[in-house]
Scaffold this motif. Structure first.
Motif, short mmCIF file in Angstrom:
data_model
loop_
_atom_site.label_atom_id
_atom_site.label_comp_id
_atom_site.label_asym_id
_atom_site.label_seq_id
_atom_site.Cartn_x
_atom_site.Cartn_y
_atom_site.Cartn_z
N HIS A 215 11.56 -3.47 1.24
CA HIS A 215 11.48 -4.06 2.28
C HIS A 215 10.67 -5.09 2.95
CE1 HIS A 215 12.37 -3.88 6.67
NE2 HIS A 215 11.03 -3.74 6.81
N PHE A 216 9.26 -4.35 2.70
CA PHE A 216 8.21 -5.10 3.12
C PHE A 216 7.69 -6.16 2.21
CE2 PHE A 216 7.43 -1.00 5.14
CZ PHE A 216 7.36 -1.27 6.44
N ALA A 217 7.91 -6.26 0.92
CA ALA A 217 7.55 -7.50 0.17
C ALA A 217 8.32 -8.76 -0.09
CB ALA A 217 7.73 -6.91 -1.39
N LYS A 218 9.35 -8.76 1.00
CA LYS A 218 9.93 -9.87 1.50
C LYS A 218 9.07 -10.82 2.44
CE LYS A 218 14.55 -7.54 1.48
NZ LYS A 218 15.65 -7.24 2.40
N LYS A 219 8.01 -10.07 2.98
CA LYS A 219 7.14 -10.82 4.12
C LYS A 219 5.91 -10.73 4.15
CE LYS A 219 8.53 -7.05 7.35
NZ LYS A 219 9.33 -6.80 8.47
N ARG A 220 5.45 -9.65 3.10
CA ARG A 220 4.01 -9.53 3.07
C ARG A 220 3.59 -8.90 1.41
NH1 ARG A 220 2.59 -5.58 7.62
NH2 ARG A 220 0.21 -5.93 7.07
N ARG A 221 2.32 -8.96 1.20
CA ARG A 221 1.93 -8.52 0.07
C ARG A 221 1.76 -7.04 -0.03
NH1 ARG A 221 -3.93 -10.26 -3.01
NH2 ARG A 221 -3.28 -9.54 -4.92
N VAL A 222 2.31 -6.46 -1.16
CA VAL A 222 2.64 -4.97 -1.30
C VAL A 222 2.20 -4.65 -2.91
CG1 VAL A 222 4.18 -3.08 -1.38
CG2 VAL A 222 4.62 -4.82 0.17
N ILE A 223 1.09 -3.73 -2.68
CA ILE A 223 0.84 -3.10 -3.97
C ILE A 223 0.71 -1.61 -4.02
CG2 ILE A 223 -1.77 -2.82 -5.21
CD1 ILE A 223 -2.72 -5.13 -3.32
N ARG A 224 1.21 -1.13 -5.30
CA ARG A 224 1.32 0.35 -5.45
C ARG A 224 0.78 0.56 -7.17
NH1 ARG A 224 8.02 1.20 -6.03
NH2 ARG A 224 8.37 -1.01 -7.18
N LEU A 225 0.53 1.60 -7.36
CA LEU A 225 0.25 2.11 -8.66
C LEU A 225 0.75 3.68 -9.25
CD1 LEU A 225 -3.57 3.21 -8.99
CD2 LEU A 225 -2.24 3.10 -6.69
N ASP A 226 0.57 3.87 -10.38
CA ASP A 226 0.94 4.93 -10.84
C ASP A 226 -0.46 5.63 -11.17
OD1 ASP A 226 3.48 4.99 -11.06
OD2 ASP A 226 3.80 4.41 -13.22
N LEU A 227 -1.01 6.65 -10.36
CA LEU A 227 -2.31 7.27 -10.53
C LEU A 227 -2.30 7.73 -12.00
CD1 LEU A 227 -2.07 9.47 -7.10
CD2 LEU A 227 -3.37 7.46 -7.62
N ARG A 228 -3.50 7.86 -12.29
CA ARG A 228 -4.01 8.18 -13.76
C ARG A 228 -3.15 9.50 -14.11
NH1 ARG A 228 -8.97 8.44 -15.58
NH2 ARG A 228 -9.88 6.77 -14.43
N GLY A 229 -2.60 9.44 -15.42
CA GLY A 229 -1.66 10.51 -15.86
C GLY A 229 -0.39 10.88 -15.26
N HIS A 230 0.08 9.83 -14.35
CA HIS A 230 1.36 9.85 -13.71
C HIS A 230 2.08 8.58 -14.14
CE1 HIS A 230 -1.20 12.52 -11.40
NE2 HIS A 230 0.09 12.99 -10.83
N GLY A 231 3.27 8.72 -14.11
CA GLY A 231 4.33 7.61 -14.50
C GLY A 231 3.89 6.97 -15.61
N LEU B 110 -8.92 -0.86 -8.35
CA LEU B 110 -7.77 -1.82 -8.66
C LEU B 110 -7.79 -2.96 -7.60
CD1 LEU B 110 -4.85 -2.62 -9.53
CD2 LEU B 110 -3.77 -0.89 -8.04
N LEU B 111 -7.99 -2.35 -6.40
CA LEU B 111 -8.16 -3.32 -5.01
C LEU B 111 -9.00 -4.46 -5.33
CD1 LEU B 111 -7.30 -0.86 -2.37
CD2 LEU B 111 -5.82 -2.51 -3.14
N ASP B 112 -10.31 -4.02 -5.82
CA ASP B 112 -11.20 -4.93 -6.23
C ASP B 112 -10.91 -5.91 -7.23
OD1 ASP B 112 -12.96 -3.68 -4.10
OD2 ASP B 112 -14.18 -2.37 -5.79
N HIS B 113 -10.37 -5.43 -8.02
CA HIS B 113 -9.88 -6.13 -9.27
C HIS B 113 -8.84 -7.36 -8.81
CE1 HIS B 113 -7.95 -7.68 -13.04
NE2 HIS B 113 -6.94 -7.29 -12.48
N LEU B 114 -7.96 -7.02 -7.60
CA LEU B 114 -7.04 -7.82 -7.09
C LEU B 114 -7.57 -8.89 -6.06
CD1 LEU B 114 -3.86 -5.62 -7.08
CD2 LEU B 114 -4.53 -7.15 -8.74
N GLU B 115 -8.89 -8.62 -5.65
CA GLU B 115 -9.60 -9.25 -4.79
C GLU B 115 -8.92 -8.95 -3.28
OE1 GLU B 115 -9.99 -13.39 -6.06
OE2 GLU B 115 -11.63 -12.89 -7.46
N VAL B 116 -8.57 -7.77 -3.15
CA VAL B 116 -8.10 -7.33 -1.87
C VAL B 116 -9.24 -6.53 -0.94
CG1 VAL B 116 -6.37 -6.08 -0.56
CG2 VAL B 116 -5.83 -7.36 -2.73
N GLU B 117 -9.64 -7.24 0.16
CA GLU B 117 -10.72 -6.67 0.88
C GLU B 117 -10.35 -5.80 1.85
OE1 GLU B 117 -14.65 -5.53 1.84
OE2 GLU B 117 -14.04 -6.62 0.06
N ARG B 118 -9.17 -6.26 2.75
CA ARG B 118 -8.66 -5.15 3.72
C ARG B 118 -7.41 -4.98 3.71
NH1 ARG B 118 -10.78 -3.58 8.62
NH2 ARG B 118 -9.56 -3.58 10.29
#
Length: 260
Positions: free
Chosen positions: A45-61, A81-89
């Motif tokens: 739903h949200f990726a149609k109109k804004r940037r969306v980030i999700r991850l598998d936590l370590r040891g999961h998925g 991860l967010l620093d790597h992607l240069e996402v500040e806020r």
């Protein structure tokens, strides 16, 4: 399927949606024994109109890595991860243990969190009596049976059995060492007395039938917060997949500034 190496763990993540979309990026953090696909409905739903980030936590998925002993270590992975992607806020949306991680990040870096959404999560790890007995028996029963009992209890009565079985299989794929080490990390988690420090707008969404982390515990959190909205839905502990459309609509209204 991009990955980022962080302290010996290859973290699998998704980074979708327009970079110059509506509002700051959304960051979804899943819970214990789950994976990033718990958020499929919300991301679609949200990726149609804004940037969306999700991850598998370590040891999961699809992420590697061993279990860690503190929620702070998982929070550091998300921030790396967010620093790597240069996402500040960003807006943080965390389910269960993911909500604990999200609270930890917000308390440590309030300037980076635009809004905070906690789904079926709590600020101090206090189990229901039934969950406490189940956890106490965890070393005496086969691992797969232990996982199956936990996941079965996570859904509200009447949820389709085939779906529950699929989630049991997925959760049982999480290594036992990761599951049990993170149980200790969650058991030690306690930021309830610090929630009043958070001035960021918070949405607390909980399932009425949640017997893993009862709704009364969430209401105790709401009382401690400066600026919290509360929404209780007709679901159990696995709200993102039990009531995906209702949760997505609730998030949408909160993110656009409407009262839920």
């Amino acid at each position: 399927m991009p990955q980022l190496e962080v302290d010996g763990a290859a973290l699998t993540y998704d980074d979708e949606g327009p970079r110059e979309g509506d509002g700051v990026p959304l960051v979804f953090v899943h819970g214990w024994t789950a994976d990033r696909h718990r958020w499929d409905h919300q991301v679609a739903h949200f990726a149609k109109k804004r940037r969306v980030i999700r991850l598998d936590l370590r040891g999961h998925g699809e992420s590697g890595g061993a279990g860690v002993r503190t929620i702070e270590e998982l929070a550091s992975d998300v921030l790396a991860l967010l620093d790597h992607l240069e996402v500040e806020r960003f807006v943080l949306v965390g389910h269960s243990m993911g909500g604990m991680i999200s609270q930890t990040i917000t308390l440590a870096h309030p300037e980076r969190v635009d809004r905070l959404v906690l789904v079926n999560s709590i600020g101090r790890m206090t189990y229901s009596r039934g969950r406490g007995l189940l956890m106490a028996a965890s070393t005496r029963v086969p691992f797969k049976l232990f996982v199956a009992a936990n996941i079965q209890r996570a859904f509200a009565p009447g949820h389709p059995r085939e779906e529950i079985r699929a989630y049991i299989r997925a959760s049982a794929a999480t290594p036992r060492e990761v599951v049990m080490t993170l149980y200790g990390a969650m058991r030690a988690f306690d930021v309830l007395d610090r929630l009043g420090e958070i001035s960021t707008p918070i949405l607390l969404v909980h399932g009425y039938h949640d017997i893993q982390l009862p709704v009364a515990q969430m209401l105790r959190m709401a009382k401690a917060c400066q600026d919290a909205e509360v929404r209780i839905l007709d679901a159990g502990h696995e709200l993102p997949v039990e009531k995906p459309a209702e949760l997505t609509a609730t998030l949408d209204r909160f993110l656009t500034g409407s009262r839920v």
